[in-house]
Scaffold this motif. Structure first.
Motif, short mmCIF file in Angstrom:
data_model
loop_
_atom_site.label_atom_id
_atom_site.label_comp_id
_atom_site.label_asym_id
_atom_site.label_seq_id
_atom_site.Cartn_x
_atom_site.Cartn_y
_atom_site.Cartn_z
N UNK A 1 -27.06 -37.41 17.42
CA UNK A 1 -27.04 -36.73 16.23
C UNK A 1 -27.62 -35.28 16.49
N UNK A 2 -27.35 -34.26 15.78
CA UNK A 2 -28.05 -33.03 15.84
C UNK A 2 -28.54 -32.48 14.26
N UNK A 3 -28.71 -31.26 14.16
CA UNK A 3 -29.30 -30.80 12.97
C UNK A 3 -28.00 -30.38 11.86
N UNK A 4 -26.59 -30.79 12.41
CA UNK A 4 -25.58 -30.55 11.52
C UNK A 4 -24.97 -31.92 11.10
N UNK A 5 -25.52 -32.93 11.86
CA UNK A 5 -25.36 -34.37 11.13
C UNK A 5 -25.86 -34.59 9.82
N UNK A 6 -24.91 -34.99 8.84
CA UNK A 6 -25.56 -35.17 7.43
C UNK A 6 -24.90 -36.13 6.51
N UNK A 7 -25.42 -36.47 5.57
CA UNK A 7 -24.76 -37.33 4.44
C UNK A 7 -24.64 -38.78 4.99
N UNK A 8 -23.37 -39.16 4.91
CA UNK A 8 -22.85 -40.38 5.29
C UNK A 8 -23.39 -40.64 6.76
N UNK A 9 -23.40 -39.59 7.78
CA UNK A 9 -23.39 -39.55 9.22
C UNK A 9 -24.97 -40.20 9.14
N UNK A 10 -25.97 -39.70 8.39
CA UNK A 10 -27.16 -39.81 8.46
C UNK A 10 -27.67 -41.24 7.85
N UNK A 11 -27.01 -42.03 6.88
CA UNK A 11 -27.10 -43.13 6.27
C UNK A 11 -26.68 -44.14 7.38
N UNK A 12 -25.68 -43.90 8.10
CA UNK A 12 -25.12 -44.76 8.93
C UNK A 12 -26.04 -44.96 10.22
#
Length: 432
Positions: free
Chosen positions: A328-339
């Motif tokens: 992950x990085x600082x641009x990973x967001x939304x559903x990528x974060x939940x997953x």
């Protein structure tokens, strides 16, 4: 941010009423009261706003009182009118809000002014709902564009056109056209930035349209691929650039294709730069590892934790991957974060990289049925729930913290704390 603290709504929903309905003699007053919650809602502009008021109270992620919503309607309307004092909110409840909107609409000088007042009020109100900037008032065109973006569909792009081909051209024609263009552009690209850009477009079009697995998805719905993979030693590296309705299928195809590669025993799932997509993906994706109808993660809505369960059966072909690293990085967001959070919480993977962006909301669209313009329809994009990370704290504003942070000077040596496979550790190092 505590989930048990009710977040004050900074401007909830807005509305205003103006256009006067045709009335029927002495039945007017009683008909209005019988048909609408307040007499003022016989005016479609008021009704437009009050419909939004009700949908916010029913669907917004935080529990709200009538007083809170009424106050923020007033603030939104005052901003829309660019006036700090008018209109007045006689009572801080739904009735008072309808009366306030009616007063403001009646003072408007034209139908266009009435419409603009209501629309501006709602835009301001929705934008300022916490978390600020997530809510929107959408026209029909804007809603279509939003849905296309979530589905990774880009109507302004035409990959066949980039190759000078008609839609649906064969893979053979794609390869031939791409090679011809690449030969011409390769020389020009040495001195021309435009030629370099066009060469990238041609190479990408070939990559998508020459592969039968990605070509059929593009031909069927204009959806561009989101999954790429390669073997790095005994590790399968899978990059998921975004999450679209086809990402789940693409991932499954990737795993099936890898069954012909012997020796693979670990996996990297690269979610760096992934802006997310439909939340349905997370519950389905986790199901591939643990089976259907199992606990996946929680959502938070109006004071309650809502457990979400997996929706896909276990995928036997994943059994060979004994260890999984999620990047992950600082641009990973939304559903990528939940997953990421779900995979960590359930012990299915460890994460490496940087803390994610912290876009931890679930937005839904809610149509406004009241028509204030025959040529336009509106809907509200509203935060319906908050997502939670693996320690049960909100993802919003916090992000998902990696097990191994690459900002730590000793991060490479820390990998062995979480991973046994020397091959996987080497692969993670090589990716970074």
């Amino acid at each position: 941010m505590s989930l048990k603290r009710i977040v004050v709504i900074v401007l909830s929903l807005a509305l205003a009423g103006g256009a006067v309905f045709a009335t029927l003699h002495s039945l007017n007053s009683r008909a209005a009261e019988a048909t609408y919650k307040t007499p003022e809602e016989s005016d479609p502009y008021v009704r437009f706003g009050m419909e939004a008021y009700d949908k916010i109270r029913e669907n917004y992620w935080a529990s709200t009182t009538e007083e809170q919503v009424a106050d923020h309607f007033q603030l939104s309307l005052q901003k829309a009118l660019n006036s700090p004092v008018v209109p007045l909110l006689a009572t801080r409840n739904r009735v008072g809000t309808a009366e306030m909107l009616k007063t403001a609409i009646d003072a408007a000088t034209s139908t266009a002014a009435k419409k603009q007042m209501v629309v501006d009020t709602l835009i301001i109100a929705l934008y300022n709902l916490q978390p600020v900037g997530h809510g929107q008032l959408l026209s029909a065109v804007q809603e279509t564009e939003l849905r296309q973006g979530v589905s990774n569909i880009h109507p302004e792009k035409n990959l066949y056109q980039d190759l000078g081909l008609a839609a649906g051209a064969s893979a053979e024609d794609v390869n031939k056209a791409a090679e011809e263009k690449q030969k011409v552009l390769a020389a020009e690209a040495k001195t021309s930035s435009e030629a370099r850009k066009e060469l990238e477009q041609v190479s990408y079009a070939k990559e998508v349209l020459a592969n039968p697995n990605t070509k059929d998805l593009y031909d069927a719905g204009g959806i561009e691929p989101t999954v790429k993979s390669k073997a790095v030693g005994k590790t399968l590296y899978v990059s998921i650039s975004s999450i679209s309705p086809t990402t789940f299928i693409e991932f499954g195809r990737t795993i099936l294709s890898a069954t012909t590669t012997p020796g693979l025993s670990s996996m990297i799932i690269d979610l760096r730069g992934n802006l997310g997509g439909s939340l349905d993906f997370a519950a389905a994706f986790v199901g591939l590892f643990i089976g259907e109808n199992q606990y996946a993660y929680d959502l938070y809505h109006q004071g309650e934790y809502k457990p979400q369960r997996t929706t896909a059966p276990k995928f036997a072909e994943l059994g060979r991957y004994k260890e999984i690293a999620i990047l992950t990085d600082g641009a990973s967001q939304s559903t990528a974060e939940v997953t990421t959070a779900a995979m960590k919480r359930l012990g299915l993977a460890h994460s490496v990289g940087e803390t994610t962006r912290g876009w931890g909301t679930v937005e839904n669209t809610f149509p406004i049925e009241t028509v204030i313009d025959p040529s336009e329809r509106y809907s509200m994009l509203l935060v319906h729930s908050l997502t939670l990370r693996d320690d049960n704290q909100p993802v919003e504003s916090n992000g998902v913290v990696p097990d191994v942070s690459i900002k730590d000077p000793n991060w490479k040596s820390e990998l062995s704390t979480y991973f046994r496979s020397t091959d996987l550790i080497a692969a993670v190092k090589s990716v970074f």
